[in-house]
Design a protein around this motif. Structure first.
Motif, short mmCIF file in Angstrom:
data_model
loop_
_atom_site.label_atom_id
_atom_site.label_comp_id
_atom_site.label_asym_id
_atom_site.label_seq_id
_atom_site.Cartn_x
_atom_site.Cartn_y
_atom_site.Cartn_z
N ALA A 55 0.86 -1.27 -0.12
CA ALA A 55 -0.09 0.02 -0.06
C ALA A 55 0.98 1.41 0.00
O ALA A 55 0.71 2.07 -0.60
CB ALA A 55 -0.81 -0.04 1.30
N CYS A 92 -5.30 1.47 -0.50
CA CYS A 92 -5.59 -0.01 0.48
C CYS A 92 -5.94 -1.21 -0.54
O CYS A 92 -5.79 -2.29 0.07
CB CYS A 92 -6.77 0.34 0.97
SG CYS A 92 -5.87 1.28 2.85
N CYS A 109 -7.28 -0.75 7.28
CA CYS A 109 -6.38 -0.33 6.43
C CYS A 109 -6.28 1.34 6.35
O CYS A 109 -7.30 1.91 6.16
CB CYS A 109 -6.35 -0.51 5.08
SG CYS A 109 -5.30 0.17 3.90
N GLN A 111 -4.55 5.21 6.48
CA GLN A 111 -3.26 6.07 6.00
C GLN A 111 -3.39 7.55 6.79
O GLN A 111 -4.35 8.25 7.01
CB GLN A 111 -3.56 6.39 4.54
CG GLN A 111 -2.31 7.20 4.01
CD GLN A 111 -2.26 7.24 2.51
OE1 GLN A 111 -3.37 6.85 1.80
NE2 GLN A 111 -1.20 7.54 2.04
N VAL A 118 -1.96 -1.35 8.58
CA VAL A 118 -2.81 -2.46 7.94
C VAL A 118 -2.73 -3.50 9.13
O VAL A 118 -1.64 -3.86 9.56
CB VAL A 118 -2.11 -2.96 6.73
CG1 VAL A 118 -3.11 -4.23 6.20
CG2 VAL A 118 -2.11 -2.02 5.43
#
Length: 200
Positions: A55, A92, A109, A111, A118
């Protein structure tokens, strides 16, 4: 009389022997179950690590692509290298792909700027064993991947010439002299950004 006592002692020892052997077998199976659970956890951690890195690499590639798009506008470079860019695609889906390849499912997931975390769950349990919990419990693991800029540059001043681009100074020792008239030889995503697992 002596012979009778000897046989009697042997008869009494036999149940003890059976109990000891049964106990040892139980311990052996228990250790085997613990080993299976450990392997299951390690597999889940491997899946989480791979998913987080994949990712993060997807975001890295997008940032590098955005830098190429805006290469003639150095005023935007700093935001790109800091990951402060709007309109990037969520990465993701790559985490889901890598988790599936490692026989796991993504359960989270997230960010946060240049950090991607994750969480995965193993698709299979450790299997049937003398420890009932291992037959149904599935291992969980999480990993965080970090994207870091490898290059620095001196932002152009107000009196900078429009046809001159800043020189990139990257940690691998390469300095990139960028010619706006010839942009065929540019650093790749791996030259601009490093992706690694967080230690914390």
């Amino acid at each position: 009389m002596t012979r009778y006592r000897t046989y009697g002692d042997a008869g009494q020892a036999f149940p003890i022997y059976i109990t000891v052997v049964a106990g040892l077998l139980f311990l052996a199976f228990a250790y085997f179950a613990v080993g299976q659970a450990a392997v299951n956890r390690n597999g889940a951690q491997t899946a989480a690590d791979a998913a987080a890195l994949a990712a993060a690499q997807e975001t890295r590639d997008e940032l590098a692509g955005r830098w190429v798009e805006d290469i003639l506008d150095p005023q935007k470079w700093q935001d790109i290298f800091a990951g402060e860019v709007l309109g990037l695609e969520p990465p993701c889906w790559r985490a889901y792909e890598l988790a599936a390849q490692n026989d796991a499912s993504v359960r989270g997931c997230d960010q946060d700027g240049l950090r991607l975390t994750v969480t995965v769950q193993a698709n299979k349990s450790a299997g049937d064993s003398v420890i009932p919990a291992t037959s149904t419990r599935r291992a969980h693991a999480s990993a965080t991947a970090v994207i870091e800029s490898l290059c620095t540059f001196d932002p152009p001043g107000e009196d900078a010439e429009e046809d001159v681009l800043p020189r990139l100074n990257c940690e691998d020792g390469d300095d990139w002299e960028l010619d706006p008239e010839d942009l065929t030889d540019l650093p790749g995503p791996e030259d601009l950004f490093d992706v690694h697992l967080a230690n914390d």
